[in-house]
Design an enzyme around this catalytic site. Sequence first.
Site, short mmCIF file in Angstrom:
data_model
loop_
_atom_site.label_atom_id
_atom_site.label_comp_id
_atom_site.label_asym_id
_atom_site.label_seq_id
_atom_site.Cartn_x
_atom_site.Cartn_y
_atom_site.Cartn_z
N HIS A 51 28.51 -14.67 14.84
CA HIS A 51 28.87 -14.76 16.05
C HIS A 51 28.57 -16.33 16.61
O HIS A 51 27.94 -17.30 16.54
CB HIS A 51 27.82 -14.25 16.70
N ASP A 79 27.71 -18.78 19.79
CA ASP A 79 27.19 -19.10 21.39
C ASP A 79 27.45 -19.65 22.18
O ASP A 79 28.50 -20.86 21.67
CB ASP A 79 25.24 -19.86 20.86
N HIS A 102 24.92 -19.91 27.16
CA HIS A 102 23.94 -18.82 26.82
C HIS A 102 21.96 -19.43 26.70
O HIS A 102 21.31 -18.62 27.01
CB HIS A 102 24.22 -18.19 24.97
N HIS A 142 19.70 -25.80 20.19
CA HIS A 142 20.53 -25.17 20.74
C HIS A 142 20.67 -26.54 22.11
O HIS A 142 21.73 -26.51 22.54
CB HIS A 142 19.87 -24.67 21.73
N GLU A 189 26.18 -19.14 14.44
CA GLU A 189 25.53 -18.42 13.41
C GLU A 189 25.67 -17.63 12.60
O GLU A 189 26.58 -16.30 13.05
CB GLU A 189 24.66 -18.09 14.86
#
Length: 219
Positions: A55, A57, A61, A162, A174
Site C-alpha cells: 500500500h 501512505d 495518514h 514517517h 510499504e
Amino acid sequence: MWKKNQWIDVTMRLTNDLEPWPGDTPFSYQVRLTKDQTGSANIGELTTGVHVGTHLDAPFHYDNAGETIDEIDPSLLIGKALVVDVRGHKKIGRQELERFDLDGVSRILLHSFDRPNSKCFPENYPVLREDIGPFLKEKGVHLIGTDCPSVDPVDSKAMTAHHALYENGVYILENLVLNHVEAGFYQLIALPLAIQGGDGSPVRAVLKSIPVSITKDGH
C-alpha cells in the site's frame, strides 16, 4: 505483440487469511451474488482497511493537513526505481544507504529482510532512521518503498520516520514483496486507488528490468 512475464509482480496477494496491522480491519472478499443467482454475472464485495497488504501512505495518514491519496500525482509512482539489498540491519538510514550510488535515482526500494510468510504480521522488522529523510532529499529521491509493514516500529506513536520522510518530500510505499527480486534498476508502476479523502490505498506494484545503459537518465 504482448509478451507474458515481462513484469515482475511485487504485490502482497490480498487473501482472507492475510493478517492485518494489529487492530486494523482485516481484508475480506466474497462473492455476494453468483452468476446463477443474477442470471448474468458474479458480483463480489470486500471490506478492508486501506493499509492492507502492499500500500501507499498518503501524507494525510500522519498529518491532518497532508495530501489525501486522491491528491497524489500518479507520475510519482511510475518510472525508474532502484532496488537495493539492505538485509542484516535492524535500522536503515544515511549510514546504510551511503554506499549505494544514488545519482539520478528518484525512487528507491529497500529489500530489508526475508519474510518467510507474507500472510503473517512479522514480530520484528527493520525500521528507518530519522536521518533518512534529509539524506534522500539531498539525493533527489521522492519515493521510498520497503518490504516491511511500516517504516516505523509497530508501537510507535511519534512516527518519526514517517514525518522525517514527509518533511523532506518523500512518499512511502510499504509491504512490497521483494524476496524474488535482484538488486538493480527497474521500471516501477505502483498506482493507488483514487479514494477521495483517503489516508492510504492498496496498490498493485510491478517491476520491469531496464537496460543498464539507461539507468542514469533520472526517469
